[in-house]
Scaffold this motif. Structure first.
Motif, short mmCIF file in Angstrom:
data_model
loop_
_atom_site.label_atom_id
_atom_site.label_comp_id
_atom_site.label_asym_id
_atom_site.label_seq_id
_atom_site.Cartn_x
_atom_site.Cartn_y
_atom_site.Cartn_z
N SER A 136 2.49 10.63 -9.46
CA SER A 136 1.77 10.94 -10.72
C SER A 136 0.30 10.93 -10.29
N PRO A 137 -0.41 11.96 -10.04
CA PRO A 137 -1.83 11.90 -9.68
C PRO A 137 -2.84 11.22 -10.54
N SER A 138 -2.31 11.12 -11.87
CA SER A 138 -3.03 10.43 -13.00
C SER A 138 -3.44 9.13 -12.62
N VAL A 139 -2.61 8.45 -12.04
CA VAL A 139 -2.75 7.19 -11.81
C VAL A 139 -3.61 6.82 -10.27
N LYS A 140 -4.40 7.92 -9.54
CA LYS A 140 -4.80 7.61 -8.43
C LYS A 140 -5.85 6.72 -8.58
N THR A 141 -6.75 6.58 -9.41
CA THR A 141 -7.80 5.79 -9.49
C THR A 141 -7.45 4.31 -9.86
N GLN A 142 -6.49 4.25 -10.59
CA GLN A 142 -6.01 2.87 -10.55
C GLN A 142 -5.27 2.20 -9.12
N ILE A 192 0.64 -1.17 -0.14
CA ILE A 192 -0.04 -0.05 0.09
C ILE A 192 0.82 1.25 0.01
N ALA A 193 1.99 1.25 0.85
CA ALA A 193 2.77 2.37 0.74
C ALA A 193 3.31 2.61 -0.73
N ALA A 194 3.78 1.75 -1.41
CA ALA A 194 4.10 1.81 -2.87
C ALA A 194 3.32 2.46 -3.54
N LEU A 195 1.99 1.91 -3.57
CA LEU A 195 0.85 2.52 -4.29
C LEU A 195 0.69 3.99 -4.17
N GLN A 196 0.71 4.36 -2.71
CA GLN A 196 0.46 5.76 -2.25
C GLN A 196 1.65 6.53 -2.55
N ALA A 197 2.66 5.95 -2.86
CA ALA A 197 3.97 6.78 -3.27
C ALA A 197 3.72 6.97 -4.76
N VAL A 198 3.28 6.26 -5.47
CA VAL A 198 3.12 6.53 -6.87
C VAL A 198 1.91 7.50 -7.10
N GLU A 199 0.94 7.52 -6.37
CA GLU A 199 -0.12 8.57 -6.19
C GLU A 199 0.39 9.77 -6.38
#
Length: 783
Positions: A761-767, A751-758
């Motif tokens: 790049s905010p454009s991948v927040k939904t994914q 989850i921390a890795a996915l929060q970091a990518v958000e």
């Protein structure tokens, strides 16, 4: 002069005046459109004018070549290369070449014929004056074409973006080819400025230039997309108006315009060797002229000032090489990057060292034209792993002719330049000191260019015409006699010889070009036809059946399509089998034609592997390895085939050999490590990956797949964590890291890795949020 003689002579002259327009031909309907169209046109026109010239020369000694060292040197060169090709390792390819280059001995003999015809028929200064005018007008048209590429109004043939960083290629498809074309025209314009700058224009010349521009537009429009024709028409009309206005003034203004346009275009090709050749050739011309008796003190001061200016500008560029301005202009950036550590320059020197080994093996008559690829494979230097895998030229004219024709071939080539300089500088040459200096600078600049690249048909044509003009002027000054003054046939036989000439032209044109052109058109149809694989196969077979110099490329394209079709689910098994059998049989025939070339057994092995025939594939690949023992790409394919056969230890040995040839090659390291992982040799894998994990280079799909097959997701997570730290902008890297954490049963870090990518790049927040929800509810799976 009879009416028939006038018609024949004028037709020959019209054919000669067509050559400046050849550079504009782009035949999109042909395979290698920037090469084949120009070369087919060149050969057909040469064959036409030669046949008509022969019909005149047989009845009139006035049309026969005059005694000239240049003609003798060029003829000797063509003869020696013919012998070298005949005793070379692939005489068929040496004679005919292929579609990609369309070089070979057949081009040399056409160049010799062009040289003979041009120097024998164009025996009037006015004719040459008008010919050079047409040539320069076309070059100005080409320059403007390149400027439109910089502006983004016309696309770059070799790809890339518009703007100041663009490397323009106009109608050449290659910046290098455009560069040497511009170098020739810059020197021609400078030379004519020196001798004719203050002269006026006659009526014919005032009409000739606009006609040349319109003709250029017509040739180019035939290959332009309809949307761009209107823009090309507008800029051509502007050019017509500009040239016409200049023609109301002195010629020097027109020549100055051409020099300015062509110099800008040359620099925007970004071709460093040609830029240096232009600068060096111009300085050499100034220096030489300053030491001639006709040079004034002012000219000597100009020479010294020019040398100082070049040194100052060069030094300034060097000190400013790291500035944003230099990096924002393509040609400045490339000039500033010249050093022995530059990858392109380093590969040139490595190629020369490979070529030298080839010269040592066959020092007298070499390997024959078009056979450097065999030398390159045999003595391949593993340090060239970052370059293209197949070199068919040394990219150095000295070594290229040394390889093709041996020491005799190289010396005969250099003798052409020596003969040209002798003709220029002998006392009774008929040239002024200024002309001698500029033409010497041209020859020097051209030779310097070729020390880093190689010739193409447009540079060949210009070189042949410059030599023909020197022959004309030198033989006129010395009143040289024809090589043979005997009258073979009476003047009344001219109608008969003209008919024979036309028949000869038709036969030669069809023999040299007919089947090759049909095979080319069929090949492009085979590549472009979609939706019916059986039809593609039939077209490939038809193209190969013509038995022309395009067979190699047709067979290679067939093998590549066969390899692709093997994994296509929508193609039935019968069609796949037909592709397989045809590709295998044709590549085997190609092997027989050129048994020393590693390329063909490699292609054959890849096809056999694609269809699961691993045993035969391995045999083919091992043959390729014997012919090129140090090429990593062959060892990679052998390792992959050994994997398919279940020979893990032998696969590891192949990858190890490839790695040890050049440990800096990251792909070799990763393939070796992936195999070690698959075999459970973690100590070896850790040793190989340790240096590249912190740099992020270990984050490779092959490594991930190897660890995933063993369930070692923690190892994957360690590698990808280092990767996103090294490259925080790699969005996919975060998702791979999250997946690895999921596989390692570590939802918190996932989850921390996915929060970091958000955050990155905010454009991948939904994914990312969707995946986080899956992790939290326990439904997330490793793909």
């Amino acid at each position: 002069m009879t009416t028939l003689e006038k018609v024949l002579r004028r037709t020959i002259i019209a054919g000669l005046f067509a050559f400046p327009f050849i550079c504009l031909i782009v035949a999109d309907q042909l395979f290698f459109p920037y090469i084949t169209g120009k070369n087919f046109a060149f050969r057909i026109i040469v064959e036409l004018i030669t046949a008509l010239w022969l019909s005149l020369a047989l009845v009139s000694p006035a049309y026969r070549p005059k005694r000239s060292w240049i003609l003798g040197a060029f003829s000797l060169f063509v003869l020696i290369i013919a012998i070298a090709d005949a005793q070379g390792v692939n005489p068929f390819k040496s004679f005919w070449s292929n579609y990609e280059r369309m070089d070979g001995w057949v081009t040399l003999i056409h160049l010799l014929l062009l040289l003979v015809v041009a120097s024998s028929v164009m025996r009037a200064e006015q004719l040459w004056r008008r010919f050079w005018l047409v040539t320069l007008v076309v070059s100005a048209f080409v320059s403007l074409y390149g400027f439109l590429q910089i502006a983004g109004d016309l696309s770059l043939g070799q790809g890339g973006s518009a703007g100041l960083m663009a490397r323009i290629d106009a109608t050449f498809g290659n910046s290098i080819y455009l560069a040497i074309y511009m170098l020739f025209n810059i020197f021609i314009a400078a030379w004519l400025w020196v001798v004719e700058g203050r002269d006026g224009w006659d009526t014919t010349e005032r009409w000739l230039a606009p006609i040349a521009i319109v003709a250029s537009l017509i040739v180019v429009a035939l290959s332009l997309a309809p949307a761009t024709v209107f823009g090309a028409l507008l800029f051509s009309l502007v050019l017509v108006a500009g040239v016409w206005a200049l023609m109301l003034a002195e010629r020097k203004y027109f020549f100055a315009l051409v020099i300015a346009f062509d110099t800008i275009a040359l620099f925007f090709t970004g071709t460093r060797g040609t830029m240096l050749g232009l600068i060096g050739g111009a300085l050499l011309a100034l220096i030489i002229y300053s030491f001639t008796p006709s040079a004034s003190k002012r000219m000597r001061r100009w020479s010294v000032g020019s040398i100082v200016a070049v040194l100052v500008l060069g030094g300034g560029l060097w000190f400013a090489r790291d500035t944003s301005f230099v990096h924002s202009v393509g040609f400045l950036d490339r000039l500033a990057s010249i050093s022995t550590t530059d990858t392109t320059i380093a590969s040139r020197f490595t190629n020369m060292s490979i070529a030298w080994r080839g010269v040592q093996e066959r020092p007298i008559l070499g390997w024959g034209q078009e056979n450097y690829a065999i030398v390159f494979d045999k003595y391949y230097d593993p340090r060239m792993y970052a370059d293209e895998p197949w070199f068919d030229r040394v990219h150095d004219i000295v070594f290229d002719w040394w390889i093709a024709g041996g020491t005799l071939g190289l010396l005969s080539y250099l003798a052409i330049f020596a003969a040209a300089l002798l003709a220029l500088w002998r006392k009774a040459s008929g040239f002024t000191d200024a002309e001698k200096s500029v033409l010497t600078g041209l020859l020097a600049g051209y030779f310097a260019h070729n020390l880093t690249v190689f010739d193409n048909i447009t540079s060949y044509i210009l070189f042949a015409f410059v030599l023909a003009y020197i022959v004309y002027r030198a033989t006129a000054a010395t009143e040289a006699r024809p090589l043979c003054e005997r009258r073979f046939l009476p003047s009344s036989a001219l109608p008969l010889t003209a008919v024979v000439g036309v028949v000869l032209f038709a036969g030669a044109a069809w023999y040299v070009n007919g089947n090759a052109l049909l095979a080319n058109l069929t090949l492009i149809s085979a590549l472009s036809s979609q939706g019916n694989p059986s039809q593609n196969l039939a077209l490939f077979e038809r193209s190969i059946a013509y038995r022309t110099f395009g067979m190699q490329e047709a067979r290679e394209q067939l093998s590549q399509m066969a390899s692709q079709i093997a994994s296509v689910s929508g193609v039935d098994a019968s069609t796949k089998q037909q592709f397989f059998q045809t590709a295998v049989s044709e590549m085997q025939r190609q092997e027989t034609m050129s048994p020393l070339d590693a390329r063909f057994p490699l292609f054959l092995g890849i096809v056999q592997d694609a269809y699961g025939d691993y045993a035969d594939g391995l045999a083919s690949l091992q043959k390729a390895h014997e012919l090129s023992p140090d090429k990593q790409s062959i060892l990679f394919q052998i390792g992959i085939t050994q994997q398919a056969l279940g020979n893990s230890a032998l696969a590891l040995a192949s990858f190890k050999q490839a790695y040890e040839l050049a440990p800096a090659y990251i792909d070799a390291r990763l393939m070796y490590a992936a195999q070690a992982i698959a075999m459970g040799n973690d100590a070896l894998a850790d040793q190989l990956l340790a240096p590249v994990i912190p740099t992020g280079q270990a984050a490779d799909a092959r490594i991930a797949a190897a660890y995933a097959s063993r369930g070692e997701y923690g190892k994957i997570a360690t590698i990808w964590k280092a990767h996103v730290q090294a490259d925080p902008t790699d969005i996919q890297g975060y998702f791979t890291l999250a997946a690895a954490y999921v596989g390692a049963k570590d939802p918190t870090d996932a989850i921390a890795a996915l929060q970091a990518v958000e955050a990155v790049s905010p454009s991948v927040k939904t994914q990312a949020d969707s995946l986080i929800q899956q992790i939290q509810n326990g439904t997330a799976k490793v793909q």
